[in-house]
Enzyme design. Structure first.
Site, PDB file in Angstrom:
ATOM      1  N   ARG B  12       0.836  -1.210   0.000  1.00 46.27           N
ATOM      2  CA  ARG B  12       0.000   0.000   0.000  1.00 46.27           C
ATOM      3  C   ARG B  12       0.868   1.255   0.000  1.00 46.27           C
ATOM      4  O   ARG B  12       0.489   2.286  -0.561  1.00 46.27           O
ATOM      5  CB  ARG B  12      -0.990  -0.003   1.170  1.00 46.27           C
ATOM      6  CG  ARG B  12      -0.327  -0.017   2.527  1.00 46.27           C
ATOM      7  CD  ARG B  12      -1.360  -0.006   3.652  1.00 46.27           C
ATOM      8  NE  ARG B  12      -0.742  -0.341   4.918  1.00 46.27           N
ATOM      9  CZ  ARG B  12      -0.965   0.311   6.063  1.00 46.27           C
ATOM     10  NH1 ARG B  12      -1.802   1.311   6.108  1.00 46.27           N
ATOM     11  NH2 ARG B  12      -0.378  -0.064   7.172  1.00 46.27           N
ATOM     12  N   SER B  39      -4.840   5.264   5.622  1.00 45.72           N
ATOM     13  CA  SER B  39      -4.537   3.832   5.633  1.00 45.72           C
ATOM     14  C   SER B  39      -4.239   3.289   4.238  1.00 45.72           C
ATOM     15  O   SER B  39      -3.374   2.434   4.081  1.00 45.72           O
ATOM     16  CB  SER B  39      -5.711   3.044   6.219  1.00 45.72           C
ATOM     17  OG  SER B  39      -6.017   3.507   7.503  1.00 45.72           O
ATOM     18  N   GLU B  60     -18.806   3.890   0.199  1.00 47.08           N
ATOM     19  CA  GLU B  60     -18.052   3.205  -0.851  1.00 47.08           C
ATOM     20  C   GLU B  60     -18.841   3.071  -2.140  1.00 47.08           C
ATOM     21  O   GLU B  60     -18.292   3.207  -3.240  1.00 47.08           O
ATOM     22  CB  GLU B  60     -17.608   1.831  -0.348  1.00 47.08           C
ATOM     23  CG  GLU B  60     -16.612   1.884   0.828  1.00 47.08           C
ATOM     24  CD  GLU B  60     -17.265   2.154   2.177  1.00 47.08           C
ATOM     25  OE1 GLU B  60     -18.515   2.137   2.265  1.00 47.08           O
ATOM     26  OE2 GLU B  60     -16.529   2.407   3.160  1.00 47.08           O
ATOM     27  N   PHE B  85     -14.403  -3.718   1.564  1.00 48.32           N
ATOM     28  CA  PHE B  85     -15.391  -2.711   1.155  1.00 48.32           C
ATOM     29  C   PHE B  85     -15.271  -2.406  -0.343  1.00 48.32           C
ATOM     30  O   PHE B  85     -16.191  -1.877  -0.947  1.00 48.32           O
ATOM     31  CB  PHE B  85     -15.211  -1.438   1.974  1.00 48.32           C
ATOM     32  CG  PHE B  85     -15.085  -1.691   3.450  1.00 48.32           C
ATOM     33  CD1 PHE B  85     -15.991  -2.535   4.099  1.00 48.32           C
ATOM     34  CD2 PHE B  85     -14.073  -1.114   4.195  1.00 48.32           C
ATOM     35  CE1 PHE B  85     -15.871  -2.785   5.455  1.00 48.32           C
ATOM     36  CE2 PHE B  85     -13.950  -1.359   5.557  1.00 48.32           C
ATOM     37  CZ  PHE B  85     -14.854  -2.196   6.193  1.00 48.32           C
ATOM     38  N   HIS B 111      -5.354  -3.648   2.475  1.00 51.79           N
ATOM     39  CA  HIS B 111      -5.741  -4.455   3.643  1.00 51.79           C
ATOM     40  C   HIS B 111      -6.464  -5.734   3.235  1.00 51.79           C
ATOM     41  O   HIS B 111      -7.479  -6.108   3.815  1.00 51.79           O
ATOM     42  CB  HIS B 111      -6.605  -3.632   4.609  1.00 51.79           C
ATOM     43  CG  HIS B 111      -5.858  -2.477   5.226  1.00 51.79           C
ATOM     44  ND1 HIS B 111      -5.361  -1.420   4.482  1.00 51.79           N
ATOM     45  CD2 HIS B 111      -5.511  -2.217   6.503  1.00 51.79           C
ATOM     46  CE1 HIS B 111      -4.751  -0.560   5.280  1.00 51.79           C
ATOM     47  NE2 HIS B 111      -4.819  -1.025   6.515  1.00 51.79           N
ATOM     48  N   ASP B 119      -7.699  -6.533  13.442  1.00 55.52           N
ATOM     49  CA  ASP B 119      -9.067  -6.054  13.186  1.00 55.52           C
ATOM     50  C   ASP B 119     -10.054  -7.210  13.029  1.00 55.52           C
ATOM     51  O   ASP B 119     -11.246  -7.041  13.231  1.00 55.52           O
ATOM     52  CB  ASP B 119      -9.102  -5.159  11.937  1.00 55.52           C
ATOM     53  CG  ASP B 119      -8.866  -3.686  12.279  1.00 55.52           C
ATOM     54  OD1 ASP B 119      -8.824  -3.353  13.474  1.00 55.52           O
ATOM     55  OD2 ASP B 119      -8.719  -2.888  11.340  1.00 55.52           O
ATOM     56  N   ARG B 169      -1.622  -4.806   3.950  1.00 60.89           N
ATOM     57  CA  ARG B 169      -1.384  -3.863   5.044  1.00 60.89           C
ATOM     58  C   ARG B 169       0.063  -3.868   5.540  1.00 60.89           C
ATOM     59  O   ARG B 169       0.674  -2.803   5.619  1.00 60.89           O
ATOM     60  CB  ARG B 169      -2.341  -4.165   6.195  1.00 60.89           C
ATOM     61  CG  ARG B 169      -2.053  -3.377   7.452  1.00 60.89           C
ATOM     62  CD  ARG B 169      -3.079  -3.650   8.538  1.00 60.89           C
ATOM     63  NE  ARG B 169      -2.726  -2.956   9.756  1.00 60.89           N
ATOM     64  CZ  ARG B 169      -2.062  -3.531  10.775  1.00 60.89           C
ATOM     65  NH1 ARG B 169      -1.709  -4.794  10.706  1.00 60.89           N
ATOM     66  NH2 ARG B 169      -1.771  -2.843  11.863  1.00 60.89           N
TER      67      ARG B 169
HETATM   68  C1  LIG Z   1     -18.024   0.232   5.420  1.00 57.73           C
HETATM   69  C2  LIG Z   1     -16.827   0.688   6.167  1.00 57.73           C
HETATM   70  N1  LIG Z   1     -16.007   1.585   5.575  1.00 57.73           N
HETATM   71  C3  LIG Z   1     -14.886   1.973   6.213  1.00 57.73           C
HETATM   72  C4  LIG Z   1     -14.567   1.493   7.442  1.00 57.73           C
HETATM   73  C5  LIG Z   1     -13.275   1.886   8.123  1.00 57.73           C
HETATM   74  N2  LIG Z   1     -13.565   2.755   9.281  1.00 57.73           N
HETATM   75  C6  LIG Z   1     -13.620   2.266  10.523  1.00 57.73           C
HETATM   76  S1  LIG Z   1     -14.052   3.421  11.654  1.00 57.73           S
HETATM   77  C7  LIG Z   1     -14.129   4.622  10.467  1.00 57.73           C
HETATM   78  C8  LIG Z   1     -14.504   6.015  10.848  1.00 57.73           C
HETATM   79  C9  LIG Z   1     -15.781   6.044  11.631  1.00 57.73           C
HETATM   80  O1  LIG Z   1     -16.147   7.337  11.973  1.00 57.73           O
HETATM   81  P1  LIG Z   1     -17.422   7.569  12.886  1.00 57.73           P
HETATM   82  O2  LIG Z   1     -18.591   6.845  12.307  1.00 57.73           O
HETATM   83  O3  LIG Z   1     -17.584   9.023  13.075  1.00 57.73           O
HETATM   84  O4  LIG Z   1     -17.059   6.790  14.208  1.00 57.73           O
HETATM   85  P2  LIG Z   1     -16.464   7.350  15.596  1.00 57.73           P
HETATM   86  O5  LIG Z   1     -16.046   8.762  15.410  1.00 57.73           O
HETATM   87  O6  LIG Z   1     -17.576   7.227  16.561  1.00 57.73           O
HETATM   88  O7  LIG Z   1     -15.327   6.454  15.945  1.00 57.73           O
HETATM   89  C10 LIG Z   1     -13.818   4.089   9.214  1.00 57.73           C
HETATM   90  C11 LIG Z   1     -13.788   4.856   7.959  1.00 57.73           C
HETATM   91  C12 LIG Z   1     -15.445   0.548   8.011  1.00 57.73           C
HETATM   92  N3  LIG Z   1     -15.198  -0.006   9.194  1.00 57.73           N
HETATM   93  N4  LIG Z   1     -16.575   0.190   7.364  1.00 57.73           N
END
Ligand SMILES: Cc1ncc(C[n+]2csc(CCOP(=O)(O)OP(=O)(O)O)c2C)c(N)n1
Ligand SMILES: [Mg+2]
Lengths: 271, 326
Positions: B12, B39, B60, B85, B111, B119, B169
């Site tokens: 990556r 990432s 996505e 995703f 990843h 994870d 990753r």
């Molecule tokens: C479908 C999907 N896309 C991307 C991710 C990667 N990801 C994990 S947490 C996150 C950010 C989440 O932000 P938010 O919903 O505001 O959560 P919080 O601030 O409460 O942690 C991302 C992009 C994922 N888990 N699922």
């Protein structure tokens, strides 16, 4: 005499301490979004949810779906404190063979109601549980916790529409509105405001609260369960990383584990 | 950018660095991400070319749709998110908006596989090659290391049509591919759809992709210590598969082992078995993730627990040779 509020505040602190230690011991994980949700999760697990650790599959139990699955540490901390498994298990988070996976796995962990981690899916699953409750004439309630960044997923709004259509008044969505997602501030990536108006426009009962004020949390959850004919959204304004000074408000602590020293400092702040 | 053999670089990272280079060369290049730019490493491009970078948020499906529209309008879009995703989550968008009209959307999925590690299962894409490979018009490439990633990203940018690039990753060894190739085909450069023989042998052929090429090379050493001469073949392009090259290997060795950080269903192993089944049937033993979900753990512990190490490849080679007829 401890009041309900101070009692729940104390519980939230315990959850926060667990979160910091769990992620620190694991060496990876998501502290920011776990800490922002700690007060909400504490109110649910130590006052509202009708669950029985001795019978995790009890059909009449209330359900909690952690749609923002990366906040698994705070859910595991609550489940352990509620007696679903011993608290020593918390220190096995993310290790090979552990019942505590990086993201919630409903087949491995007693008390976990839905397998999540792919954002945007939890509210639909919660909607299905709410429908099933109605079909089976069981009067359990279903709660789903969503991130604010997560609201960018279209599926959230599909679920919002169907829940209103089906008049799922046994369903409550709680939005952890901490303003931060992974890459930075939500408003700088794809803004989600006006959040409360969006849920209102989708036919939900909406309350907007400070997600770290235990009185407001308890009142909002009380009020939500009185609502008839509509699902309820609670938009909880929070701070990502709440309770650990060097994590607060920073996207950098979305998915990073504290070092030993940082862990010690964080735990000291959470005394 | 040239990566030194012996060092360790995540594919990556090589992707992000190559994108930034390409941004200077190709004004029509645009990059999309779904709240994972730190990432997936598209952040480097975002910094240098902010006007050509679009962070679509955690959306996505919307990202793939926009990439299709950009491609239909003369741009060369690279769209990045985690492999889970980038495939399953957006499968119908890839199918109808991208592959059906054969639009030049380059999906760079990071990843992938078990080495996501801690994870856990929700984030470990072990089915993405199968999904991507089943779509008509899609090219599917799984680079073995940083240099091959650089070449694959450049090839993706130049090639017409949909492209699925699978990246990992963790930091993985930079292989001495160019050196190995020089010994064989006089420094043959990376070519889409053309496998690369990294080590000649006589007894068994090991075909691998991604990180598993490294494990395959280690397995060949283990086998050599036991008196078995194994060939190692880097099959970076899963689709279009180098059918001639695969068939030639089947003829040469009479038995094959495949190794991939992916389910044994639908990936490299399936592609190779399907091909030799029709062209020159020989035993094909597939090293990969059995038909099950992953779990949390360190990448190394998971590779061991799920049977994806040099030792497993060595053992599979023994089974392949035993199954060989005559
Ligand atoms: C479908 C999907 N896309 C991307 C991710 C990667 N990801 C994990 S947490 C996150 C950010 C989440 O932000 P938010 O919903 O505001 O959560 P919080 O601030 O409460 O942690 C991302 C992009 C994922 N888990 N699922
Ligand atoms: Mg957030």
């Amino acid at each position: 005499m401890p009041t309900l509020t101070t009692d729940l505040q104390q519980k939230a602190k315990v959850l926060r301490r667990h979160v910091v230690r769990m992620v620190g011991e694991a060496g990876s994980g998501h502290p920011g979004g776990s800490l922002s949700a700690a007060d909400l999760v504490a109110a649910l697990y130590f006052h509202f949810l009708n669950v029985d650790p001795a019978r995790p599959g009890w059909p009449e139990r209330d359900r909690f779906v952690l749609s923002k699955g990366h906040a698994a540490p705070v859910l595991y901390a609550a489940l352990a404190e509620r007696g679903f498994f011993p608290s020593e298990t918390l220190w096995t988070l993310r290790k090979l063979g552990s019942i505590l996976q990086g993201h919630p796995d409903m087949r491995k962990t007693p008390g976990v109601e839905a397998s999540t981690g792919s954002l945007g899916q939890g509210l639909s699953v919660a909607g299905g549980m709410a429908l099933a409750g109605r079909l089976s004439t069981l009067d359990y309630r279903v709660y789903a916790l969503l991130g604010d960044g997560e609201m960018q997923e279209g599926q959230v709004w599909e679920a919002a529409m169907s829940a209103a259509q089906f008049k799922l008044d046994n369903l409550t969505a709680i939005i952890d509105f901490n303003g931060v997602q992974l890459d930075g501030l939500v408003e700088n990536i794809v803004g989600v405001e006006p959040v409360a108006d969006k849920w209102r426009a989708f036919g939900w009962d909406v309350q907007e609260i400070n997600g770290h004020d235990m009185d407001q949390i308890v009142k909002a959850l009380e009020a939500a369960r009185q609502v008839r004919g509509r699902p309820q959204a609670i938009v909880a304004h929070t701070v990502k990383g709440k309770g650990v000074s060097f994590m607060e408000g920073l996207a950098a602590w979305h998915g990073k584990a504290p070092s030993r020293e940082q862990m010690a400092q964080a735990l000291a702040e959470l005394e | 950018m040239n990566y030194e053999p012996g060092t360790k670089v995540a594919t990556r990272d090589a992707y992000g660095e190559t994108l930034a280079e390409l941004g200077r060369e190709m004004p029509e290049l645009v990059v999309l991400d779904a709240d994972l730019s730190s990432s997936t490493k598209t952040a480097a491009f975002a910094k240098q070319f902010p006007e050509r970078f679009f962070n679509m948020g955690i959306a996505e499906a919307n990202m793939i749709g926009h990439a299709a529209g950009l491609a239909a309008s003369g741009k060369v879009p690279f769209a990045s998110t985690f492999a889970v995703f980038a495939t399953g989550r957006v499968y119908d968008q890839l199918r109808t908006s991208v592959c059906y009209p054969a639009l030049g959307v380059k999906v760079a999925a990071t990843h992938a596989g078990l080495t996501v590690g801690e994870d856990g299962a929700s984030h470990q894409a072990n089915e993405d090659i199968a999904l991507a490979r089943a779509l008509p018009n899609m090219t599917v490439v799984v680079p073995a290391d940083a240099n091959e990633t650089r070449d694959a990203v450049r090839a993706a940018a130049k090639r017409r049509g949909p492209f699925y690039l699978r990246l990992g990753r963790p930091a993985v060894p930079v292989l001495a591919i160019a050196q190995a190739m020089a010994g064989g085909e006089a420094g043959a450069p990376f070519e889409l759809g053309r496998l690369r023989v990294l080590r000649e042998g006589t007894d068994v052929g090991i075909m691998a992709c991604g990180y598993m090429v490294h494990e395959a090379l280690k397995a060949a050493e283990l086998l050599a210590a036991g008196g078995v001469s194994a060939g190692v073949i880097d099959v970076h392009t899963i689709k279009p598969l180098d059918k001639e090259g695969v068939t030639a290997a089947a003829r040469r060795y009479g038995c094959l082992v495949t190794a991939e950080e992916h389910s044994v269903i639908g990936g490299l192993g399936s592609a190779v078995a399907e091909t030799v089944g029709e062209s020159y049937p020989v035993p094909v033993i597939r090293v990969g993730v059995a038909d099950r979900f992953g779990e949390s753990g360190t990448p190394d512990a998971l590779l061991k627990a799920y049977g994806l190490t040099a030792e497993h490849i060595r053992d599979a080679a023994g089974r392949a040779m035993a199954a060989r007829k005559g």
